[in-house]
Design an enzyme around this catalytic site. Structure first.
Site, PDB file in Angstrom:
ATOM      1  N   GLY A  42       2.907  -1.080   4.419  1.00  0.00           N
ATOM      2  CA  GLY A  42       2.978   0.342   4.091  1.00  0.00           C
ATOM      3  C   GLY A  42       4.426   0.759   3.891  1.00  0.00           C
ATOM      4  N   GLY A  43       5.040   1.281   4.957  1.00  0.00           N
ATOM      5  CA  GLY A  43       6.383   1.857   4.864  1.00  0.00           C
ATOM      6  C   GLY A  43       7.414   0.972   4.172  1.00  0.00           C
ATOM      7  N   HIS A  59      -9.466   1.079   5.205  1.00  0.00           N
ATOM      8  CA  HIS A  59      -8.167   1.285   5.870  1.00  0.00           C
ATOM      9  C   HIS A  59      -8.366   2.251   7.050  1.00  0.00           C
ATOM     10  CE1 HIS A  59      -4.034   2.577   6.573  1.00  0.00           C
ATOM     11  NE2 HIS A  59      -3.659   1.480   5.938  1.00  0.00           N
ATOM     12  N   GLU A 109      -5.369  -5.100  10.820  1.00  0.00           N
ATOM     13  CA  GLU A 109      -4.400  -4.024  10.986  1.00  0.00           C
ATOM     14  C   GLU A 109      -4.663  -3.278  12.292  1.00  0.00           C
ATOM     15  OE1 GLU A 109      -2.411  -2.887   7.086  1.00  0.00           O
ATOM     16  OE2 GLU A 109      -4.070  -1.534   7.394  1.00  0.00           O
ATOM     17  N   GLY A 168       2.352   2.197  10.923  1.00  0.00           N
ATOM     18  CA  GLY A 168       3.300   3.299  10.777  1.00  0.00           C
ATOM     19  C   GLY A 168       4.013   3.689  12.057  1.00  0.00           C
ATOM     20  N   SER A 185       3.433  -2.145  10.563  1.00  0.00           N
ATOM     21  CA  SER A 185       4.881  -2.162  10.813  1.00  0.00           C
ATOM     22  C   SER A 185       5.542  -3.494  10.462  1.00  0.00           C
ATOM     23  CB  SER A 185       5.180  -1.769  12.267  1.00  0.00           C
ATOM     24  OG  SER A 185       4.771  -0.442  12.497  1.00  0.00           O
ATOM     25  N   ASN A 232       0.866  -1.188   0.000  1.00  0.00           N
ATOM     26  CA  ASN A 232       0.000   0.000   0.000  1.00  0.00           C
ATOM     27  C   ASN A 232       0.898   1.233   0.000  1.00  0.00           C
ATOM     28  OD1 ASN A 232      -1.838   2.037   0.483  1.00  0.00           O
ATOM     29  ND2 ASN A 232      -2.264   1.439   2.613  1.00  0.00           N
ATOM     30  N   TRP A 233       0.973   1.879  -1.160  1.00  0.00           N
ATOM     31  CA  TRP A 233       1.902   3.009  -1.274  1.00  0.00           C
ATOM     32  C   TRP A 233       1.351   4.292  -0.662  1.00  0.00           C
ATOM     33  CZ3 TRP A 233       3.888   2.465  -7.040  1.00  0.00           C
ATOM     34  CH2 TRP A 233       4.555   1.236  -7.143  1.00  0.00           C
ATOM     35  N   LYS A 234       0.078   4.258  -0.277  1.00  0.00           N
ATOM     36  CA  LYS A 234      -0.572   5.455   0.285  1.00  0.00           C
ATOM     37  C   LYS A 234      -0.353   6.662  -0.656  1.00  0.00           C
ATOM     38  CE  LYS A 234       0.224   3.506   4.811  1.00  0.00           C
ATOM     39  NZ  LYS A 234       0.158   3.712   6.245  1.00  0.00           N
ATOM     40  N   GLU A 256      -6.735   4.673   8.052  1.00  0.00           N
ATOM     41  CA  GLU A 256      -6.551   6.098   7.722  1.00  0.00           C
ATOM     42  C   GLU A 256      -7.818   6.660   7.076  1.00  0.00           C
ATOM     43  OE1 GLU A 256      -2.861   5.674   5.579  1.00  0.00           O
ATOM     44  OE2 GLU A 256      -1.869   5.172   7.466  1.00  0.00           O
TER      45      GLU A 256
HETATM   46  C1  PEP Z   1      -0.740   0.221   6.286  1.00  0.00           C
HETATM   47  O1  PEP Z   1      -0.872   1.430   6.184  1.00  0.00           O
HETATM   48  O2  PEP Z   1      -1.620  -0.535   5.846  1.00  0.00           O
HETATM   49  C2  PEP Z   1       0.424  -0.278   6.970  1.00  0.00           C
HETATM   50  C3  PEP Z   1       0.393  -1.514   7.359  1.00  0.00           C
HETATM   51  O3  PEP Z   1       1.468   0.605   7.144  1.00  0.00           O
HETATM   52  P1  PEP Z   1       2.900   0.268   7.817  1.00  0.00           P
HETATM   53  O4  PEP Z   1       3.385  -1.029   7.217  1.00  0.00           O
HETATM   54  O5  PEP Z   1       3.748   1.420   7.465  1.00  0.00           O
HETATM   55  O6  PEP Z   1       2.657   0.119   9.284  1.00  0.00           O
END
Ligand code: PEP
Length: 260
Positions: free
Chosen positions: A236-237, A97, A169, A175, A215, A9-11, A99
């Protein structure tokens, strides 16, 4: 046996040209096509076309979107519909999600309508659910997960739910650099599977892939995938750099479940 699924997920990161370069490099970096892992990248809307063009329709890397609006077309300024995504080659869409829930006020019924649109247009939804730290500390994680599943999945037939993927999640892990432990993830996934079994059917519960997200890194992916309850990861990251994303993909491909 559920095939593992890794979703990046590149957001709101990468321009259309940066995204195209990234997937090209990712393909080169993955020296062999992982036959036992499905791979999805979810760029921003503005990069879907350029990424889709680089990948082509036969690529082992599939295209996903980060959101959609439930109406197929009309006066909805700024929104993107399922037919528009389908036309760009999107096969998956991330919905609900945290966010979207916390920053944009998405709740059960809106997410349910989005799921409906995804199902109706043959786009496989990845439904994100998870508890806040406060809810975990209050001991209500299972109730929160059950409620989020019930309000989003109410009214769908078992047949429709066959294309569903769920991503667990925990909000406190997204994050933050603080992943859930493997034990916490496994417990949550067992709860989710039990709720799916009761509300959809035992067959659906058995078939549905449940991903862990929050994470995930090159350091913890092997442990998280060491349970057969964890069918993959939403990242994500760590999916924004070619080398860490490629390492996670190869680890997902080589780590064998020990059947917990
Ligand atoms: C996400 O936003 O779905 C996510 C899992 O982010 P991160 O891996 O950065 O925690």
């Amino acid at each position: 046996m559920r095939t593992r699924l890794i979703v990046g997920n590149w957001k709101m990161n990468k321009t259309a040209s940066e995204a195209a370069t990234f997937v090209d490099e990712l393909r080169q970096h993955l020296s062999k096509v992982p036959s036992d892992v499905e791979l999805v990248v979810a760029p921003p809307f503005t990069a879907l076309e350029s990424v889709g063009r680089v990948l082509g329709s036969e690529s082992f890397i599939q295209l996903g979107a980060q959101n959609l609006f439930w109406e197929p077309k009309g006066a909805y300024t700024g929104e993107i519909s399922a037919p528009m995504l389908k036309d760009l080659g999107c096969r998956h869409v991330i919905l609900g999600h945290s966010e979207r829930r916390t920053l944009f006020g998405e709740r059960g019924d809106r997410i349910r309508k989005k799921l409906q649109a995804a199902f109706a247009h043959g786009i496989r939804p990845i439904l994100c659910i998870g508890e806040s730290l406060e809810q975990r500390e209050a001991g209500s994680t299972d109730d929160v997960l059950a409620q989020q599943l019930h309000e989003s999945l109410a009214g769908f037939s078992s047949e429709t739910l066959e294309s569903l993927t769920v991503a667990y999640e925990p909000i406190w892990a997204i994050g933050t650099g603080r992943s859930a432990t493997t034990e916490q993830a496994v417990a949550a996934h067992q709860t989710i599977r039990a709720v799916l079994s009761a509300t959809a059917s035992p067959v659906i519960a058995e078939r549905t892939r449940i991903l862990y997200g929050g994470s995930v890194t090159t350091q913890n992916i092997a442990s998280l995938l060491s349970s057969e309850q964890v069918d993959g990861a939403l990242i994500g990251g760590a999916c924004l750099e070619v080398s860490s994303f490629a390492t996670i993909i190869s680890l997902a491909s080589t780590t064998r479940s020990i059947g917990v």
